[in-house]
Design a protein around this motif. Structure first.
Motif, PDB file in Angstrom:
ATOM      1  N   GLN A   1       0.908  -0.969  -0.039  1.00 37.60           N
ATOM      2  CA  GLN A   1       0.103  -0.015   0.187  1.00 37.60           C
ATOM      3  C   GLN A   1       0.911   1.251   0.071  1.00 37.60           C
ATOM      4  O   GLN A   1       1.774   1.389   0.844  1.00 37.60           O
ATOM      5  N   VAL A   2       0.633   2.054  -1.028  1.00 35.49           N
ATOM      6  CA  VAL A   2       1.644   3.430  -1.347  1.00 35.49           C
ATOM      7  C   VAL A   2       0.771   4.718  -0.840  1.00 35.49           C
ATOM      8  O   VAL A   2      -0.464   4.540  -1.020  1.00 35.49           O
ATOM      9  N   ASP A   3       1.566   5.430  -0.538  1.00 37.45           N
ATOM     10  CA  ASP A   3       0.881   6.733  -0.453  1.00 37.45           C
ATOM     11  C   ASP A   3       0.792   7.491  -1.712  1.00 37.45           C
ATOM     12  O   ASP A   3       1.900   7.797  -2.397  1.00 37.45           O
ATOM     13  N   GLY A   4      -0.494   7.854  -2.164  1.00 34.67           N
ATOM     14  CA  GLY A   4      -0.852   8.371  -3.379  1.00 34.67           C
ATOM     15  C   GLY A   4      -1.338   7.330  -4.369  1.00 34.67           C
ATOM     16  O   GLY A   4      -1.290   6.161  -4.306  1.00 34.67           O
ATOM     17  N   ASP A   5      -2.031   7.732  -5.362  1.00 30.50           N
ATOM     18  CA  ASP A   5      -2.579   7.008  -6.359  1.00 30.50           C
ATOM     19  C   ASP A   5      -1.382   6.774  -7.513  1.00 30.50           C
ATOM     20  O   ASP A   5      -1.035   7.544  -8.582  1.00 30.50           O
ATOM     21  N   ILE A   6      -0.582   5.615  -7.431  1.00 27.26           N
ATOM     22  CA  ILE A   6       0.538   5.322  -8.266  1.00 27.26           C
ATOM     23  C   ILE A   6       0.251   5.401  -9.699  1.00 27.26           C
ATOM     24  O   ILE A   6      -0.714   4.809 -10.110  1.00 27.26           O
ATOM     25  N   ASP A   7       0.993   5.949 -10.352  1.00 25.32           N
ATOM     26  CA  ASP A   7       0.772   6.149 -11.975  1.00 25.32           C
ATOM     27  C   ASP A   7       1.590   5.241 -12.884  1.00 25.32           C
ATOM     28  O   ASP A   7       2.586   4.691 -12.390  1.00 25.32           O
TER      29      ASP A   7
ATOM     30  N   ARG B   1      -0.912  -2.971 -10.734  1.00 23.21           N
ATOM     31  CA  ARG B   1      -1.693  -2.471  -9.480  1.00 23.21           C
ATOM     32  C   ARG B   1      -2.769  -3.603  -8.991  1.00 23.21           C
ATOM     33  O   ARG B   1      -3.167  -4.463 -10.097  1.00 23.21           O
ATOM     34  N   ILE B   2      -3.255  -3.502  -7.881  1.00 21.81           N
ATOM     35  CA  ILE B   2      -4.086  -4.436  -7.506  1.00 21.81           C
ATOM     36  C   ILE B   2      -5.313  -3.830  -6.633  1.00 21.81           C
ATOM     37  O   ILE B   2      -4.899  -2.577  -6.282  1.00 21.81           O
ATOM     38  N   ILE B   3      -6.261  -4.091  -6.314  1.00 26.48           N
ATOM     39  CA  ILE B   3      -7.378  -3.586  -5.395  1.00 26.48           C
ATOM     40  C   ILE B   3      -6.913  -4.154  -4.037  1.00 26.48           C
ATOM     41  O   ILE B   3      -6.039  -5.031  -3.861  1.00 26.48           O
ATOM     42  N   GLU B   4      -7.361  -3.463  -3.146  1.00 32.46           N
ATOM     43  CA  GLU B   4      -7.074  -4.069  -1.660  1.00 32.46           C
ATOM     44  C   GLU B   4      -7.187  -5.803  -1.487  1.00 32.46           C
ATOM     45  O   GLU B   4      -8.313  -5.947  -1.894  1.00 32.46           O
TER      46      GLU B   4
ATOM     47  N   TRP C   1      -2.838   0.278  -3.939  1.00 35.57           N
ATOM     48  CA  TRP C   1      -2.036  -0.914  -3.967  1.00 35.57           C
ATOM     49  C   TRP C   1      -1.297  -1.445  -5.193  1.00 35.57           C
ATOM     50  O   TRP C   1      -2.098  -1.434  -6.167  1.00 35.57           O
ATOM     51  N   ILE C   2      -0.198  -1.952  -5.117  1.00 31.26           N
ATOM     52  CA  ILE C   2       0.404  -2.844  -6.126  1.00 31.26           C
ATOM     53  C   ILE C   2       0.910  -4.213  -5.462  1.00 31.26           C
ATOM     54  O   ILE C   2       0.945  -4.420  -4.278  1.00 31.26           O
ATOM     55  N   SER C   3       1.063  -5.158  -6.257  1.00 30.28           N
ATOM     56  CA  SER C   3       1.727  -6.279  -6.180  1.00 30.28           C
ATOM     57  C   SER C   3       3.117  -6.150  -6.797  1.00 30.28           C
ATOM     58  O   SER C   3       3.245  -5.994  -7.870  1.00 30.28           O
ATOM     59  N   LEU C   4       3.879  -6.438  -6.103  1.00 31.69           N
ATOM     60  CA  LEU C   4       5.441  -6.417  -6.465  1.00 31.69           C
ATOM     61  C   LEU C   4       6.128  -7.695  -6.113  1.00 31.69           C
ATOM     62  O   LEU C   4       6.129  -8.016  -5.057  1.00 31.69           O
ATOM     63  N   THR C   5       6.759  -8.197  -7.123  1.00 29.12           N
ATOM     64  CA  THR C   5       7.502  -9.508  -6.825  1.00 29.12           C
ATOM     65  C   THR C   5       9.040  -9.283  -7.472  1.00 29.12           C
ATOM     66  O   THR C   5       9.352  -8.986  -8.396  1.00 29.12           O
TER      67      THR C   5
END
Length: 212
Positions: free
Chosen positions: A75-81, A106-109, A130-134
């Motif tokens: 979960q990040v601060d801001g609407d990631i672009d 990007r993912i939903i919570e 929210w993002i999924s990062l691998t």
């Protein structure tokens, strides 16, 4: 055959069994003797840890050479672009060097996400996303540094998967035993990182020096 234990580490728990500063540790949740973490997870991060009493297996799981991917919900601060997503995918340059390319979307919570105690502090005028990062690395606080480098500080960080193991159906503070058979050795060999040309050259030079 070897046993491993999947543990969903809660927020503000040390990923070790003792702490001289009196913080919560694994011993507050785990009563199984003679098992140890295969890798660490930050005090302020949550999610999957793997523990085992098999020293060789512990090394195989945790060592970067074996390249077990780790997937995080972030979960990040801001609407990631899109620009920030693309930068994370390509790899960003940190103080200790560039990161490897990552898998990011990007993912939903997540629907199975538990409440955090204490909750994340929100600012009414600034959204979160929210993002999924691998990633296949394990540098100190790497995910947090990566999102900060592209302008989106991490608010909450949950490790969802290590290799094929996940926190599915595992509540915070719960532990689950699994048995690992010969298939893990094959999996490890298939996914092991091949040495670079410079590493092969170094090994060749070392062998020559030893034989001279």
């Amino acid at each position: 055959m070897s046993d491993i234990f999947l543990f969903n580490k809660p927020f503000h728990v040390m990923s070790q069994f003792t702490d001289s500063d009196g913080r919560a540790t694994l011993s507050d949740y785990i009563r199984i003797p003679s098992i140890y973490p295969a890798g660490r997870l930050d005090y302020d991060s949550e999610g999957l840890m793997i523990l085992t009493g098999d020293g060789e297996l512990q090394h195989q799981i945790s060592h970067p050479r074996h390249k077990l991917n780790k997937t995080y919900w972030v979960q990040v601060d801001g609407d990631i672009d899109d620009q920030a997503i693309a930068a994370l995918k390509a790899g960003v340059t940190l103080k200790d060097g560039p990161t490897r390319p990552a898998t990011v979307h990007r993912i939903i919570e997540p629907s199975n996400l538990w409440p955090r105690t204490p909750p994340v502090r929100f600012r009414a005028a600034i959204p979160t996303s929210w993002i999924s990062l691998t990633i296949s690395e394990g540098r100190n606080r790497q995910v947090r540094r990566m999102t900060a480098a592209v302008g989106y500080p991490t608010l909450r960080l949950i490790r969802a998967k290590i290799g094929d193991w996940s926190i599915d159906n595992l509540a915070p503070g719960e532990i689950k035993a699994l048995t690992i058979g010969p298939e893990f050795k094959r999996y490890r060999t298939r996914n092991a990182q091949k040495p670079t040309q410079s590493q092969r050259n170094t090994r060749t030079t070392t062998r020559r020096k030893r034989s001279s």
